[in-house]
Design a protein around this motif. Structure first.
Motif: not given
Length: 327
Positions: A8-23, A52-65
């Protein structure tokens, strides 16, 4: 990595961190995405204290898992468009039915498709994998009713149709279009991001930034429209339906539902017809037909650049519409 529970969570922003795509992720719960655009739905969700209080960030590559553990619905259909041509109405009508997931112009999809502009070493194969993952993430069901899934792409994503078709070769798609004079009058009043060089990288349209910023605005906008329409015209005709603005909203229930192989009831059509009474981008306002007023408002300059750059591709779309027959 060990992924958090992201049901019940969805990706809302893609950004780059040290050349790694993050969500970045946002919790939706069972909330349906019924606003005209994905960002509007997310803005409403982000007003809640939890998000506002609770957010998750993951690497884009984690979507495969993630998708191996919790796969989404396969896409039922894709919506491409010329811009300012009724595609938001189509998406809103589909979203009116609780059995439909509709994702309308989500930023992370655009980020994936344009990743190679950020890093030229990113291959088409990598973008295809990422696109399948991000599309899968949005297709995860959040209610038992949901059984069909549609994506409305940004207008410039028509230029990515060859890659998108490689990623999803069996998904039927439509292209919605409108008289380019009416479209350019709309953009003259309130330009879309694709009409401002630099907001959408001009390289998407085959132009470099220096050339784009030196070009007269009206010419640039016309060439953007021409490139979008040309991309739709030049794609193979399998799995494609073109829909002119003048056939909306009726084409949704008398043509598009059959094309997407959607079983529907009389009540379903009544719900979609109700939505069609209102302005698609401002659903609290009644719909008002403005095609004639826009044509009358067009300057001679708009008419000239349309004839030079866009009219030939618009006429080809009309010919495709005339010969495509019933779905």
């Amino acid at each position: 990595m060990t992924l958090p529970a992201l049901d019940r969570w969805v990706p809302i922003r893609l950004y780059w961190q040290r050349q790694q795509p993050m969500l970045d992720w946002c919790y939706l719960g069972a909330r349906r995405l019924t606003e005209p655009f994905f960002d509007q739905s997310i803005d409403a969700c982000l007003r809640h204290p939890f998000n506002v209080l609770f957010r998750h960030q993951t690497p884009l590559d984690a979507l495969g898992e993630l998708l191996a553990r919790s796969p989404g619905l396969p896409p039922t259909g894709f919506i491409f468009h010329m811009s300012r041509c009724g595609s938001t109405l189509v998406a809103q009508m589909l979203a009116a039915l609780p059995q439909h997931i509709v994702i309308a112009e989500a930023g992370p999809i655009d980020g994936v498709l344009r990743a190679n502009l950020h890093d030229p070493t990113i291959s088409d194969q990598q973008r295809i994998a990422w696109l399948r993952w991000i599309v899968g993430a949005y297709g995860r069901r959040r209610s038992a009713e949901e059984r069909r899934y549609f994506i409305k792409f940004d207008s410039w994503h028509a230029l990515d149709l060859p890659l998108i078709r490689r990623a999803f070769p069996t998904v039927p798609w439509i292209f919605v279009y409108r008289d380019p004079i009416e479209v350019l009058v709309s953009h003259a009043r309130m330009p879309g991001s694709q009409m401002v060089p630099g907001l959408v990288d001009p390289r998407v349209f085959g132009l470099d930034l220096e050339t784009a910023v030196q070009m007269p605005q009206i010419e640039y906008r016309s060439r953007v429209l021409a490139s979008i329409c040309r991309a739709a015209v030049e794609m193979p005709r399998d799995q494609r339906l073109v829909i002119p603005y003048r056939r909306l909203p009726d084409a949704v229930w008398d043509t598009l539902l059959d094309f997407f192989r959607i079983e529907h009831s009389t009540l379903d059509i009544e719900q979609m017809q109700h939505v069609a009474q209102f302005n698609a981008k401002s659903p609290r306002q009644p719909f008002e037909q403005d095609a004639q007023a826009k044509r009358q408002a067009a300057s001679d300059e708009i008419r000239q650049v349309v004839d030079r750059w866009v009219r030939p591709w618009y006429e080809q779309l009309d010919r495709l519409y005339a010969v495509q027959g019933d779905p």
